[in-house]
Design an enzyme around this catalytic site. Structure first.
Site, PDB file in Angstrom:
ATOM      1  N   ASN A 209       0.810  -1.235   0.000  1.00  0.00           N
ATOM      2  CA  ASN A 209       0.000   0.000   0.000  1.00  0.00           C
ATOM      3  C   ASN A 209       0.833   1.271   0.000  1.00  0.00           C
ATOM      4  O   ASN A 209       0.416   2.303   0.518  1.00  0.00           O
ATOM      5  CB  ASN A 209      -0.975   0.010   1.196  1.00  0.00           C
ATOM      6  CG  ASN A 209      -1.837  -1.228   1.179  1.00  0.00           C
ATOM      7  OD1 ASN A 209      -2.292  -1.647   0.108  1.00  0.00           O
ATOM      8  ND2 ASN A 209      -2.026  -1.837   2.327  1.00  0.00           N
ATOM      9  N   ARG A 210       2.045   1.172  -0.569  1.00  0.00           N
ATOM     10  CA  ARG A 210       2.961   2.321  -0.677  1.00  0.00           C
ATOM     11  C   ARG A 210       3.420   2.845   0.693  1.00  0.00           C
ATOM     12  O   ARG A 210       3.917   3.966   0.791  1.00  0.00           O
ATOM     13  CB  ARG A 210       2.318   3.487  -1.473  1.00  0.00           C
ATOM     14  CG  ARG A 210       1.912   3.097  -2.895  1.00  0.00           C
ATOM     15  CD  ARG A 210       3.138   2.823  -3.748  1.00  0.00           C
ATOM     16  NE  ARG A 210       2.840   2.577  -5.141  1.00  0.00           N
ATOM     17  CZ  ARG A 210       2.892   1.370  -5.730  1.00  0.00           C
ATOM     18  NH1 ARG A 210       3.209   0.298  -5.035  1.00  0.00           N
ATOM     19  NH2 ARG A 210       2.672   1.251  -7.006  1.00  0.00           N
ATOM     20  N   LEU A 211       3.226   2.051   1.749  1.00  0.00           N
ATOM     21  CA  LEU A 211       3.684   2.479   3.074  1.00  0.00           C
ATOM     22  C   LEU A 211       5.070   1.876   3.321  1.00  0.00           C
ATOM     23  O   LEU A 211       5.255   0.978   4.151  1.00  0.00           O
ATOM     24  CB  LEU A 211       2.663   2.065   4.152  1.00  0.00           C
ATOM     25  CG  LEU A 211       1.312   2.768   3.960  1.00  0.00           C
ATOM     26  CD1 LEU A 211       0.289   2.289   4.979  1.00  0.00           C
ATOM     27  CD2 LEU A 211       1.475   4.290   4.055  1.00  0.00           C
TER      28      LEU A 211
END
Ligand SMILES: Cc1cc2nc3c(=O)[nH]c(=O)nc-3n(C[C@H](O)[C@H](O)[C@H](O)COP(=O)(O)O)c2cc1C
Length: 231
Positions: A209-211
């Site tokens: 999730n692009r984290l």
């Protein structure tokens, strides 16, 4: 320490108006992540661990890095070069001292090195200052290179505009005649190494999730402080 992972399925290409659509390309990074408690005490040790893992994962030329410099007018320039040494003194690459990058570094020694290990969801960025490598160290490396590369270093006035390919090929032919097999090739006077003394080193690990995880070592005197950056 985060496992080295990358998407196992290759995404289906999407075309937009006949052209391959870059906006539709989306990779999901699935990694266990990188925690502060995973890190080695200094960035050189941490680099050595990741470098070995990236090599073991089968990435071609994991020592290829993007070197960015800035010229006298403040204009940045980037190019790929090969890392040829790393230890607590810094990161070493070899090049022509008459090249654009060398001219930039003569005026402004600050440099960025970027290791684009994105096929396995990782990236390392080094910020630091470049110094010329001692000529004796350059000589050891130069003589370890294949003979063709040694002559190639003599044949190329790197970054200069040339009239044609033939100009380069005929310079090489003349050097082959001048240094026949068995004749040692001296180190060109305008060729050698740069050592980048790190002031900061960021380890980027792609997460879901692009984290992503971003942990940066920052030099403070003789010690290193680690800070986490927002993805
Ligand atoms: C994979 C790869 C590795 C390279 N390795 C080096 C290198 O180790 N040293 C070098 O001077 N140029 C290397 N080059 C060429 C540079 O990218 C660049 O064209 C050259 O150094 C001139 O850059 P400049 O005109 O900005 O100084 C490499 C290029 C690629 C694509």
């Amino acid at each position: 320490m985060g496992r080295v992972t990358h998407a196992d399925e290759f995404p289906a290409p999407e075309f937009h108006g006949g052209a391959l659509d870059a906006a539709a390309m989306r990779e999901q990074y699935r990694s266990e992540g990188l925690l502060e408690s995973d890190l080695a005490p200094d960035p050189y040790e941490q680099f050595a661990i990741w470098f070995a893992q990236v090599f073991a994962a089968g990435l071609r030329e994991p020592n290829a890095m993007v070197v960015s410099t800035v010229d006298a007018e403040g204009r940045p320039g980037s190019r790929t070069v090969l890392l040829k040494g790393y230890d607590e003194r810094g990161f070493v690459f070899y090049t022509n001292y008459g090249s654009r990058k060398a001219a930039d570094l003569a005026g402004n020694p600050y440099v960025s090195l970027l290791f684009p290990w994105h096929p396995i969801g990782r990236q390392v960025i080094v910020g630091g200052r470049a110094e010329r490598v001692d000529p004796s160290e350059t000589a050891v490396y130069f003589h370890s290179r294949p003979r063709g590369s040694q002559l190639g270093a003599w044949a190329s006035a790197q970054s200069a505009v040339v009239a044609s390919r033939e100009e380069i090929d005929s310079a090489y032919e003349r050097l082959l005649a001048r240094y026949p097999e068995g004749e040692p090739v001296p180190v060109p006077t305008g060729w050698g190494g740069f050592r980048v003394i790190a002031e900061s080193v960021e380890f980027w690990q792609g997460r879901e999730n692009r984290l992503h995880d971003r942990l940066r070592y920052v030099r403070e005197g003789q010690a290193w402080r680690v800070e986490r950056l927002s993805p």
